[in-house]
Design an enzyme around this catalytic site. Structure first.
Site, PDB file in Angstrom:
ATOM      1  N   CYS A  65       0.859  -1.453   0.213  1.00  0.00           N
ATOM      2  CA  CYS A  65      -0.473  -0.268   0.776  1.00  0.00           C
ATOM      3  C   CYS A  65       1.046   1.104  -0.395  1.00  0.00           C
ATOM      4  O   CYS A  65       2.177   1.172   0.165  1.00  0.00           O
ATOM      5  CB  CYS A  65      -1.109  -0.045   0.889  1.00  0.00           C
ATOM      6  SG  CYS A  65       0.091   0.267   2.462  1.00  0.00           S
TER       7      CYS A  65
HETATM    8  O1  LIG Z   1      -1.362   3.569   2.400  1.00  0.00           O
HETATM    9  C1  LIG Z   1      -2.699   3.253   3.011  1.00  0.00           C
HETATM   10  C2  LIG Z   1      -3.198   2.524   3.930  1.00  0.00           C
HETATM   11  O2  LIG Z   1      -1.864   2.341   5.177  1.00  0.00           O
HETATM   12  C3  LIG Z   1      -2.579   3.540   1.021  1.00  0.00           C
HETATM   13  O3  LIG Z   1      -2.473   3.275   0.133  1.00  0.00           O
HETATM   14  C4  LIG Z   1      -3.564   4.781   1.766  1.00  0.00           C
HETATM   15  O4  LIG Z   1      -4.110   4.846   2.991  1.00  0.00           O
HETATM   16  C5  LIG Z   1      -4.041   5.614   0.333  1.00  0.00           C
HETATM   17  O5  LIG Z   1      -5.565   4.627   0.457  1.00  0.00           O
HETATM   18  P1  LIG Z   1      -7.132   4.913  -0.375  1.00  0.00           P
HETATM   19  O6  LIG Z   1      -6.345   5.401  -1.535  1.00  0.00           O
HETATM   20  O7  LIG Z   1      -8.056   3.598  -0.211  1.00  0.00           O
HETATM   21  O8  LIG Z   1      -7.259   6.282   0.837  1.00  0.00           O
END
Ligand SMILES: O=C(CO)[C@H](O)[C@H](O)COP(=O)(O)O
Length: 151
Positions: A65
């Site tokens: 992520c």
């Molecule tokens: O690093 C992350 C979680 O730890 C995610 O990649 C980041 O929060 C982005 O997610 P979203 O686009 O669903 O908000």
């Protein structure tokens, strides 16, 4: 090995990860933004990839992520999974050697392609050590896995 891979973002480094794993001869199954039509939400795709390991359908997983934090938390909720967020080769080596980690976690934001290669080199090169201190570290992980106290 068969390796499940998830990412909530279709980033160049995530695509490079797939290429590097395939170049190393691994059989790769993808989840999240790397798989058309799959749920790209980080908790969902991480859990899906980690469950492949827990179920024995994959030998290991690499879950990604943006920060690596959410993927770490989600993967480690799956019983039988030992996920390690690795930001460098030394950490990846230790995660395999001392923690018997079976899921590698990467933060897409900070992992460059050269660093990715170093981390994967270390992750796949590390083997269980016969050193008694190293064996004791893996025994601690076994106690955690079994739900017993690690103390
Ligand atoms: O690093 C992350 C979680 O730890 C995610 O990649 C980041 O929060 C982005 O997610 P979203 O686009 O669903 O908000």
């Amino acid at each position: 090995m068969r390796i499940s891979v998830s990412s909530d973002m279709d980033e160049p480094v995530a695509r490079a990860l797939l290429g590097q794993l395939r170049d190393r001869g691994h059989d790769v199954v993808t989840f999240g933004a790397l798989s058309a039509g799959d749920d790209p939400q980080w908790a969902a795709c991480t859990e899906a990839a980690a469950r492949e390991v827990a179920a024995g359908n994959a030998d290991q997983a690499v879950v990604c992520c943006w920060t690596g934090t959410g993927a770490s938390i989600a993967a480690n909720k799956v019983p039988g999974v030992r996920a390690a967020l690795c930001t460098d080769a030394y950490t990846a080596d230790g995660a395999r050697r001392w923690n018997d980690a079976n899921v590698l976690v990467l933060g897409l934001r900070l992992t460059s392609e050269p660093l990715l290669k170093e981390i994967l080199d270390a992750w796949f090169a590390a083997e269980a050590s016969e050193d008694s201190e190293d064996r004791e570290n893996v025994a601690r992980v076994d106690r955690l896995d079994s739900g017993r106290s690690a103390l």
